[in-house]
Motif scaffolding. Structure first.
Motif, PDB file in Angstrom:
ATOM      1  N   HIS A 176       4.970 -29.897 -55.540  1.00  0.00           N
ATOM      2  CA  HIS A 176       3.942 -29.323 -54.656  1.00  0.00           C
ATOM      3  C   HIS A 176       4.024 -27.789 -54.675  1.00  0.00           C
ATOM      4  O   HIS A 176       3.003 -27.112 -54.819  1.00  0.00           O
ATOM      5  CB  HIS A 176       4.124 -29.859 -53.232  1.00  0.00           C
ATOM      6  N   LEU A 177       5.230 -27.252 -54.546  1.00  0.00           N
ATOM      7  CA  LEU A 177       5.398 -25.790 -54.569  1.00  0.00           C
ATOM      8  C   LEU A 177       4.957 -25.211 -55.905  1.00  0.00           C
ATOM      9  O   LEU A 177       4.301 -24.163 -55.953  1.00  0.00           O
ATOM     10  CB  LEU A 177       6.857 -25.406 -54.301  1.00  0.00           C
ATOM     11  N   ALA A 178       5.299 -25.872 -56.989  1.00  0.00           N
ATOM     12  CA  ALA A 178       4.900 -25.397 -58.317  1.00  0.00           C
ATOM     13  C   ALA A 178       3.382 -25.336 -58.433  1.00  0.00           C
ATOM     14  O   ALA A 178       2.825 -24.373 -58.972  1.00  0.00           O
ATOM     15  CB  ALA A 178       5.487 -26.302 -59.398  1.00  0.00           C
ATOM     16  N   THR A 179       2.701 -26.331 -57.905  1.00  0.00           N
ATOM     17  CA  THR A 179       1.236 -26.364 -57.935  1.00  0.00           C
ATOM     18  C   THR A 179       0.647 -25.222 -57.101  1.00  0.00           C
ATOM     19  O   THR A 179      -0.305 -24.559 -57.525  1.00  0.00           O
ATOM     20  CB  THR A 179       0.722 -27.728 -57.421  1.00  0.00           C
ATOM     21  N   VAL A 180       1.217 -24.990 -55.916  1.00  0.00           N
ATOM     22  CA  VAL A 180       0.756 -23.895 -55.044  1.00  0.00           C
ATOM     23  C   VAL A 180       0.950 -22.548 -55.741  1.00  0.00           C
ATOM     24  O   VAL A 180       0.046 -21.701 -55.750  1.00  0.00           O
ATOM     25  CB  VAL A 180       1.514 -23.928 -53.688  1.00  0.00           C
ATOM     26  N   LEU A 181       2.113 -22.349 -56.344  1.00  0.00           N
ATOM     27  CA  LEU A 181       2.398 -21.080 -57.029  1.00  0.00           C
ATOM     28  C   LEU A 181       1.498 -20.903 -58.250  1.00  0.00           C
ATOM     29  O   LEU A 181       0.962 -19.817 -58.484  1.00  0.00           O
ATOM     30  CB  LEU A 181       3.878 -21.025 -57.436  1.00  0.00           C
ATOM     31  N   LEU A 182       1.318 -21.959 -59.020  1.00  0.00           N
ATOM     32  CA  LEU A 182       0.469 -21.891 -60.212  1.00  0.00           C
ATOM     33  C   LEU A 182      -0.972 -21.558 -59.840  1.00  0.00           C
ATOM     34  O   LEU A 182      -1.644 -20.814 -60.551  1.00  0.00           O
ATOM     35  CB  LEU A 182       0.543 -23.211 -60.974  1.00  0.00           C
ATOM     36  N   SER A 183      -1.443 -22.055 -58.709  1.00  0.00           N
ATOM     37  CA  SER A 183      -2.810 -21.768 -58.273  1.00  0.00           C
ATOM     38  C   SER A 183      -3.009 -20.282 -57.960  1.00  0.00           C
ATOM     39  O   SER A 183      -4.136 -19.799 -57.926  1.00  0.00           O
ATOM     40  CB  SER A 183      -3.174 -22.617 -57.057  1.00  0.00           C
ATOM     41  N   ALA A 184      -1.900 -19.563 -57.738  1.00  0.00           N
ATOM     42  CA  ALA A 184      -1.957 -18.118 -57.499  1.00  0.00           C
ATOM     43  C   ALA A 184      -1.638 -17.336 -58.777  1.00  0.00           C
ATOM     44  O   ALA A 184      -1.344 -16.149 -58.731  1.00  0.00           O
ATOM     45  CB  ALA A 184      -0.973 -17.738 -56.395  1.00  0.00           C
ATOM     46  N   ASN A 185      -1.688 -18.021 -59.923  1.00  0.00           N
ATOM     47  CA  ASN A 185      -1.397 -17.411 -61.223  1.00  0.00           C
ATOM     48  C   ASN A 185       0.034 -16.893 -61.322  1.00  0.00           C
ATOM     49  O   ASN A 185       0.292 -15.873 -61.960  1.00  0.00           O
ATOM     50  CB  ASN A 185      -2.394 -16.299 -61.565  1.00  0.00           C
ATOM     51  N   ILE A 186       0.951 -17.598 -60.674  1.00  0.00           N
ATOM     52  CA  ILE A 186       2.374 -17.302 -60.826  1.00  0.00           C
ATOM     53  C   ILE A 186       2.912 -18.369 -61.779  1.00  0.00           C
ATOM     54  O   ILE A 186       2.778 -19.571 -61.519  1.00  0.00           O
ATOM     55  CB  ILE A 186       3.104 -17.342 -59.464  1.00  0.00           C
ATOM     56  N   ASP A 187       3.490 -17.928 -62.884  1.00  0.00           N
ATOM     57  CA  ASP A 187       3.962 -18.843 -63.918  1.00  0.00           C
ATOM     58  C   ASP A 187       5.174 -19.625 -63.416  1.00  0.00           C
ATOM     59  O   ASP A 187       6.099 -19.045 -62.843  1.00  0.00           O
ATOM     60  CB  ASP A 187       4.321 -18.042 -65.178  1.00  0.00           C
ATOM     61  N   VAL A 188       5.153 -20.937 -63.620  1.00  0.00           N
ATOM     62  CA  VAL A 188       6.246 -21.802 -63.164  1.00  0.00           C
ATOM     63  C   VAL A 188       6.805 -22.590 -64.350  1.00  0.00           C
ATOM     64  O   VAL A 188       6.150 -22.741 -65.377  1.00  0.00           O
ATOM     65  CB  VAL A 188       5.782 -22.780 -62.059  1.00  0.00           C
ATOM     66  N   HIS A 189       8.026 -23.071 -64.186  1.00  0.00           N
ATOM     67  CA  HIS A 189       8.633 -23.912 -65.217  1.00  0.00           C
ATOM     68  C   HIS A 189       7.867 -25.232 -65.280  1.00  0.00           C
ATOM     69  O   HIS A 189       7.642 -25.876 -64.253  1.00  0.00           O
ATOM     70  CB  HIS A 189      10.111 -24.164 -64.903  1.00  0.00           C
ATOM     71  N   THR A 190       7.491 -25.639 -66.480  1.00  0.00           N
ATOM     72  CA  THR A 190       6.623 -26.810 -66.643  1.00  0.00           C
ATOM     73  C   THR A 190       7.236 -28.107 -66.163  1.00  0.00           C
ATOM     74  O   THR A 190       6.504 -29.019 -65.790  1.00  0.00           O
ATOM     75  CB  THR A 190       6.169 -26.958 -68.104  1.00  0.00           C
ATOM     76  N   GLN A 191       8.572 -28.215 -66.152  1.00  0.00           N
ATOM     77  CA  GLN A 191       9.161 -29.491 -65.722  1.00  0.00           C
ATOM     78  C   GLN A 191       8.801 -29.827 -64.271  1.00  0.00           C
ATOM     79  O   GLN A 191       8.833 -30.970 -63.871  1.00  0.00           O
ATOM     80  CB  GLN A 191      10.676 -29.503 -65.902  1.00  0.00           C
TER      81      GLN A 191
END
Length: 118
Positions: A98-113
């Motif tokens: 959930h956090l990864a999705t929230v961060l990605l929606s703000a164009n913050i790159d996250v680890h794909t796993q």
């Protein structure tokens, strides 16, 4: 605050929030921990530090988090506010996916796993 230059800054409440977010984020992001409150002195320091940066606010979905969010909306009107689902209440206890999705929606790159099986 870090001496090396980063253009994105994420403000969170607690150390456990910072630790969890740091493990998910892939790109260089300065993560600032407010420890739930922020003094006028610290706020003044942040205003200078954050002047030319992209600022993101990620706080808990509770009363203390909302109070902090309102303060940041006044002081940093250009900051982007990120929200976790209210059912999780705290950043530290929200699922990594959930956090990864929230961060990605703000164009913050996250680890794909952290995005697998979406």
């Amino acid at each position: 605050m870090n001496d090396s230059y980063v253009d994105k800054v994420l403000i969170v409440e607690g150390k456990s929030d910072k630790k969890k977010v740091k493990s998910i984020v892939k790109e260089p992001v300065e993560i600032i921990c407010t420890n739930g409150t922020i003094s006028i002195t610290k706020l003044d320091e942040l205003i200078d530090f954050l002047e030319d940066k992209e600022v993101y606010i990620l706080v808990d979905a509770d009363e203390a988090g909302e109070k902090l969010r309102k303060q940041f909306k006044r002081e940093f009107p250009h900051a982007e506010h990120l929200y976790i689902d209210r059912m999780y209440r705290e950043v530290a206890t929200a699922p990594e996916k959930h956090l990864a999705t929230v961060l990605l929606s703000a164009n913050i790159d996250v680890h794909t796993q952290f995005l697998e099986n979406c």
